[in-house]
Scaffold this active site. Structure first.
Site, PDB file in Angstrom:
ATOM      1  CB  CYS A 160      -0.959  -0.015   1.177  1.00  0.00           C
ATOM      2  SG  CYS A 160      -2.004  -1.470   1.164  1.00  0.00           S
ATOM      3  CG  HIS A 292      -2.090   5.033   4.561  1.00  0.00           C
ATOM      4  ND1 HIS A 292      -2.008   4.756   3.216  1.00  0.00           N
ATOM      5  CD2 HIS A 292      -2.248   3.833   5.180  1.00  0.00           C
ATOM      6  CE1 HIS A 292      -2.107   3.442   3.036  1.00  0.00           C
ATOM      7  NE2 HIS A 292      -2.262   2.864   4.209  1.00  0.00           N
ATOM      8  CD  GLU A 303      -2.303   8.642   8.208  1.00  0.00           C
ATOM      9  OE1 GLU A 303      -3.280   7.880   8.098  1.00  0.00           O
ATOM     10  OE2 GLU A 303      -1.782   9.239   7.246  1.00  0.00           O
ATOM     11  CE  LYS A 324      -5.809   4.571   1.361  1.00  0.00           C
ATOM     12  NZ  LYS A 324      -4.851   5.659   1.585  1.00  0.00           N
ATOM     13  CG  HIS A 329      -6.597   1.151   0.936  1.00  0.00           C
ATOM     14  ND1 HIS A 329      -5.586   1.619   0.119  1.00  0.00           N
ATOM     15  CD2 HIS A 329      -5.971   0.602   2.006  1.00  0.00           C
ATOM     16  CE1 HIS A 329      -4.415   1.352   0.665  1.00  0.00           C
ATOM     17  NE2 HIS A 329      -4.616   0.740   1.814  1.00  0.00           N
ATOM     18  CG  PHE A 392      -0.187  -5.792   4.560  1.00  0.00           C
ATOM     19  CD1 PHE A 392      -0.947  -5.002   5.394  1.00  0.00           C
ATOM     20  CD2 PHE A 392      -0.776  -6.905   3.998  1.00  0.00           C
ATOM     21  CE1 PHE A 392      -2.280  -5.309   5.659  1.00  0.00           C
ATOM     22  CE2 PHE A 392      -2.106  -7.224   4.247  1.00  0.00           C
ATOM     23  CZ  PHE A 392      -2.853  -6.429   5.080  1.00  0.00           C
TER      24      PHE A 392
END
Lengths: 759, 98
Positions: A160, A292, A303, A324, A329, A392
Site C-alpha cells: 500500500c 494514508h 497515523e 479513501k 483504498h 503491510f
C-alpha cells in the site's frame, strides 16, 4: 549538485473519474463513489462496498502478439497515457534517459487465481507467456513497449505504499543523473481474493468507510495514477509547464508486525521526518498533509499519533485529509492517486475534504477537513504538502510535494551525490550459509540436486537450500516461525552485516535500510492462500498467511527479525533482480536516504515462480539468498571499515520495442556497459575483470557460476559479482557486473578501487 | 472422580487435542502438542502470539466447531481452556466434534 524534479504530467483512473477533470470535481466535492460489491463468488453474508472503475476508457493497445494482460496493466496504461499527453514529452527520442517506475500491491492477482484454478483442475499452463502474464513486472514492461520508454524500468512492490515509493524512486533516478524524465505511479485492480483476505483481518467497514470517523474500517478500490517527472532545467529549456515539484522522499520500516502498524506511530513519523530532511525543509513549512487514512482503527489512530509526533503543537492547526472514502483504498495506486488529488485540488484552490466524516473517532483529534472542502491557505505554508502511505510489511513512505509556485530557480540546491561502497557480502546457497560454503560450491563440479514436483509441474531437479541451516543462527535470528524466503533472506542480511563488521545495536539497526529485489514475485504464502480459497469456494479457512501474500512480505520479515528501520523498499525486476536491487540501493545512498543499506535478493522454490523451463544452457534452478551491504564512503571511512569496492559507474536500459520476452540486443548490452565505464572515467581496456553477458562483449571471460551452483534467478548476477570479488590473486583493480533479462532490462555496474583498505 | 467429571474431561479432550494440533500447524509454532499447556496465555507473554495469530485462532475455532466468536470477545482467546469452555458453552447439550 542534484537536479530538481518537477511534475509536468498527471493521469488518473479511479471510481471518482477516469480523467483529470471528473476526478478533480468528485474529490474536491468529497463525493463518495463506493458501491456494493456484487460478485457471485462472494459470500452473500459479506456485504461490502468498494470503489470500482467499471468500464475502462480506451487504452493504447499492445501488439497483437502479446498475451492478454491483467486489468491492473490496463488501468496503468490508461493513466500513463493521460500523463504523457499532458506533459508532451516524447520518450522515443530520449533512449535510456527516460525511465518508468510502477508501484503495485496485488498486481496480476486475478490471473494468478486463474493459474491456481487451472492447477487444481490439472490444466496449469506453465509457458513463458503464462509466466509473463502472472508477473508483477508485466505492467511496466507494457508501459515501456507502448510508450517506447528505454531507460531504468522497475516495479515497486511495497504493497500500500508502493505508489509513493514509485514516485520517490523515480525522482531519485533523476536526481542521481540516471534519467532526465521518469513516468512514475501506481496501479491496482479490485480483486476478490484480496477482499476476502482483508475480510479475514476484520478490516472492512460496515457500509461506506469514514476515515478518522465512524464507522471504523476500510473499503477497497481500484485505479491508477501516473506522474511525469522531469528535471527542472530540461523543462525550463523546452518551455514546458510545471504542475508541482517533488521536494523530498523518505521511507522507513516499522519492523514490528507483518500487517498492523506500529501503534506508537514511530515508524510512520520516521518516514515523514526523513522526507522533510531530504527536502531540506523545516516542518513549519508544511501546510497540508494528505493522510494514508484507511479508516481502520489501527491505522487512523497510529497515523494521528505519527502526525502529532512530527508536527507537535502545530498538528492541531494543520489540515489533514484522506480521499479513501471517495474512491476506496486503491492499495498500490493509493499513494499516486492521492498525491494527484492533492496537486489537482491545490490548482483549483480547494483543500480536499475527508468524505463521510460525521464525528471524530476516539484517538483522532486533528483537523480532518471534515465533509466539505475549503479554500486552500493562501500563505507560503500552503505551497508545501506531505503525502504519506503505509503498508503491510511495515513499509512506510512519505513524499514532500510543492506547488508550481515553489519551483523557482532560487531554491537552494541540496547536497551533492554521495559515493557508494560495498562494505560486506552475505551469502546462502545450496551448500549452506556463509562464504566458505559458497567458495566450496564454486570449486565443486556442480550442486547436489533434489527431485522437485510442486503441484501442476512437470517434475524437475533443483539445487535446494537445506531446511536446517545453522542451529545457532536459527535460535539467534528466530528463524523457526518464518517461511523459507524470510529465513534465507534474514541469514544472508545478517551475514552481510557481520562481514562488514557492523554490530547491530538497536540504534544502529534503526538506520540500516533494505532493498529486496524479486524475480517473479511469487511466494509460499500465495501458493497456499489462493488455492485454499479456490478449493473452499471463496470461504476463508485461514488468514495467517494473507499478509504474507504481498511480495514485500519477505523484506518485512527481514526488517522485523533484525530490527532494520532505515530506508526501505521491495522491487520486482525479473531475472537478476539482485543486481538491479544493488543499483537501486546505490541510487538511494547517492541521494543520502541512508548511509547503510542492504541490497539483494532471495530465490526459493515456489509453485508459480519456477514453472517455466529455463531457456539458457539448461542449468538446474537453484535456491539461495544474497545481500550486499552498501555504505556511503564517508560513513565507511569514519567507522574505519573496509571497502570491497566503490561503485564508480552504473547504467541501465530497457529494450522498449519488439516482443514481451525479448532480451536486449548485444549492441545495447555493450553500449550500456560502455556508458557505465564512461561514468567511472575509464575505458574497457583498463577493466580488470567482468561478469555477466557484457563480459564476452568486452573481451573478458566470465566465470559462469550457474554451472557450479545452479541458476538462482534473482541472485545469480550477485553470486557472479561476489565470485569476482573473492577471486584469487591478483585481485582485479576494477570489476564490471552486468545482466540482460527476458524482461528486456540490461544493466552494468563498475566496481573500482577494490580492496583499497584493509586488504 | 464423579462420573460427571469424567464426562466433562472426555468432552474436552478431543477439542483440546484438535486445537493444539491446528494451532501448531496454522501458526507454524516450533512446538509439540504436549508443549502447550491448556492454561498458558496464548497471546502476549505466554506463547507470544500477536493480533494476526488471534484472528487465525478465531477462524480456526469458528470453522472447526461452527460457532461465532464476536469481534470484541478477547477473553475467549486467553488460553486453550477458555476456548474449549466457549465451544462447549455454545454447543450446550450437543455433540462437539471438530
Amino acid at each position: 549538485m542534484r537536479p530538481r524534479v518537477v511534475v509536468t504530467g498527471l493521469g488518473v483512473v479511479s471510481s471518482a473519474g477516469v480523467d483529470r477533470q471528473a476526478f478533480l470535481e468528485t474529490v474536491a466535492a468529497g463525493r463518495s463513489c463506493l458501491t456494493q460489491v456484487n460478485d457471485p463468488r462472494y459470500q452473500p453474508s459479506l456485504r461490502v462496498m468498494a470503489g470500482l472503475v467499471g468500464k475502462l476508457p480506451q487504452v493504447p493497445g499492445l501488439p497483437p502478439d502479446w498475451p492478454a494482460l491483467d486489468r491492473f496493466v490496463q488501468l496503468a496504461l490508461a493513466a500513463a497515457d493521460q500523463a504523457l499527453r499532458q506533459a508532451g514529452v516524447a520518450p522515443a527520442g530520449m533512449g535510456c534517459r527516460m525511465g518508468a517506475v510502477l508501484g503495485t500491491c496485488s498486481g496480476p492477482t486475478t490471473l494468478i487465481e486463474e493459474f491456481y484454478q487451472a492447477a487444481l483442475d490439472g490444466k496449469a499452463e506453465l509457458s513463458d507467456g503464462q509466466a509473463f502474464r502472472m508477473s508483477y513486472g508485466s505492467a511496466v514492461r507494457a508501459l515501456a513497449r507502448v510508450f517506447s520508454i528505454g531507460g531504468f524500468t522497475s516495479t515497486v512492490t511495497t504493497a500500500c505504499s508502493a505508489g509513493i515509493t514509485a514516485i520517490g524512486t523515480g525522482a531519485d533516478l533523476i536526481r542521481s543523473g540516471l534519467c532526465d524524465a521518469v513516468l512514475a505511479g501506481g496501479a491496482d485492480a479490485y480483486n476478490i481474493s484480496t477482499q476476502i483476505g482483508f475480510d479475514g483481518l476484520k478490516a472492512p467497514s460496515d457500509g461506506p468507510s469514514a476515515p478518522f470517523s465512524k464507522p471504523t474500517g476500510l473499503c477497497l478500490g481500484e485505479g491508477s495514477a501516473f506522474f511525469v517527472l522531469e528535471r527542472f532545467d530540461c523543462v525550463k529549456q523546452r518551455g514546458g509547464s510545471i504542475l508541482a515539484e517533488v521536494l523530498g522522499f523518505g521511507t522507513s520500516n516499522d519492523a514490528i508486525h507483518c500487517s498492523s502498524p506500529d501503534a506508537s506511530g514511530t515508524g510512520q513519523s520516521l518516514a515523514v521526518v526523513r522526507s522533510l530532511e531530504d527536502a531540506g525543509l523545516d516542518r513549519d513549512r508544511v501546510g497540508y498533509v494528505n493522510a494514508h487514512g484507511t479508516g481502520t482503527l489501527a491505522n487512523d489512530k497510529a497515523e494521528t499519533k505519527a502526525i502529532r509526533r512530527v508536527f507537535g503543537d502545530k498538528a492541531a492547526r494543520l489540515p489533514v485529509s484522506s480521499q479513501k472514502a471517495v474512491f476506496g483504498h486503491t492499495l498500490g495506486a493509493a499513494g499516486a492517486l492521492e498525491a494527484a488529488a492533492t496537486v489537482l485540488c491545490h490548482e483549483k484552490g480547494v483543500l480536499p475534504p475527508t468524505a463521510n466524516f460525521t464525528e471524530a473517532r476516539e484517538g483522532c483529534d486533528l483537523d480532518y477537513v471534515a465533509k466539505a472542502g475549503r479554500p486552500w491557505p493562501d500563505d507560503s505554508r500552503g505551497h508545501v504538502w506531505i503525502k504519506e502511505s503505509f503498508a503491510f510489511g511495515g513499509h512506510d513512505a512519505s513524499l514532500v510535494l510543492g506547488a508550481a509556485q515553489s519551483a523557482e530557480p532560487d531554491r537552494s540546491s541540496p547536497l551533492p551525490l554521495a559515493r557508494v561502497c560495498i562494505a560486506g557480502i552475505g551469502l546462502v546457497t545450496s551448500a549452506g550459509a556463509g562464504r566458505e560454503a559458497f567458495l566450496r560450491l564454486l570449486s565443486s563440479s556442480g550442486p547436489t540436486l533434489s527431485e522437485c514436483a510442486p503441484p501442476g509441474h512437470v517434475p524437475f531437479r533443483a539445487a535446494l537450500v537445506p531446511d536446517e541451516l545453522d542451529p545457532a543462527l536459527e535460535r539467534r535470528l528466530g528463524l523457526r516461525r518464518m517461511d523459507k524466503a524470510g529465513a534465507l533472506g534474514t541469514v544472508a542480511a545478517h551475514l552481510a552485516l557481520v562481514d562488514a563488521g557492523i554490530v547491530l545495536r538497536p540504534d544502529v539497526a534503526a538506520g540500516v535500510g533494505l532493498y529486496l529485489g524479486h524475480s517473479s514475485a511469487s511466494n509460499a504464502a500465495e501458493a497456499s492462500f489462493v488455492p485454499d480459497l479456490l478449493r473452499n469456494g471463496y470461504v476463508l479457512q485461514s488468514v495467517a498467511e494473507f499478509p504474507f501474500v504481498v511480495p514485500n512480505a519477505t523484506a518485512g520479515t527481514i526488517c522485523r527479525s533484525l530490527g532494520l528501520r532505515g530506508h526501505n523498499a521491495a522491487f520486482c525486476f525479473g531475472d537478476g533482480a539482485g543486481l538491479m536491487s544493488v543499483l537501486a540501493g546505490a541510487v538511494a545512498i547517492q541521494n543520502r536516504h541512508t548511509s547503510m543499506l542492504l541490497a539483494g535478493a532471495v530465490d526459493v522454490l515456489t509453485q508459480r515462480g519456477w514453472g517455466v523451463p529455463l531457456p539458457d544452457g539448461g542449468q538446474a534452478p537453484a535456491e539461495g539468498a544474497v545481500f550486499f551491504l552498501l555504505e556511503e564512503e564517508e560513513h565507511l571511512r569514519q567507522r574505519g571499515g573496509r571497502s570491497l569496492g566503490h561503485i564508480g559507474g552504473l547504467a541501465v536500459a530497457t529494450h522498449a520495442g519488439g516482443s514481451w520476452s525479448q532480451r536486449p540486443a548485444a549492441d545495447t548490452v555493450r553500449s550500456v556497459a560502455e556508458l557505465a565505464l564512461r561514468q567511472a572515467g575509464m575505458d574497457a581496456a583498463a577493466l580488470g575483470a567482468a561478469c555477466g553477458p557484457a563480459a564476452s562483449l568486452l573481451g573478458h571471460v566470465t566465470l559462469g557460476v550457474a554451472s557450479r551452483m545452479g541458476l538462482a534467478q534473482a541472485c545469480d548476477p550477485l553470486f557472479e559479482l561476489a565470485s569476482g570479488l573473492f577471486a584469487s590473486s591478483p585481485f582485479p583493480r576494477t570489476l564490471l557486473g552486468s545482466l540482460s533479462t527476458r524482461q528486456g532490462l540490461t544493466a552494468s555496474v563498475i566496481l573500482d578501487s577494490l580492496f583499497q583498505e584493509g586488504s | 472422580m464423579t462420573p460427571e467429571n469424567q464426562q466433562l474431561i472426555d468432552a474436552r479432550k478431543p477439542i483440546i487435542d484438535h486445537l493444539k494440533v491446528e494451532l501448531i500447524k496454522r501458526l507454524n509454532l516450533p512446538l509439540e502438542p504436549a508443549d502447550i499447556h491448556e492454561d498458558v496465555a496464548l497471546l502476549g507473554s505466554g506463547l507470544g502470539l500477536d493480533s494476526l495469530d488471534a484472528l487465525e485462532i478465531v477462524l480456526c475455532v469458528e470453522n472447526a466447531f461452527q460457532v461465532t466468536i464476536a469481534d470484541n470477545n478477547i477473553a475467549v482467546l486467553r488460553s486453550i481452556n477458555t476456548l474449549v469452555d466457549f465451544v462447549l458453552e455454545q454447543k450446550k447439550g450437543g455433540v462437539v466434534t471438530p
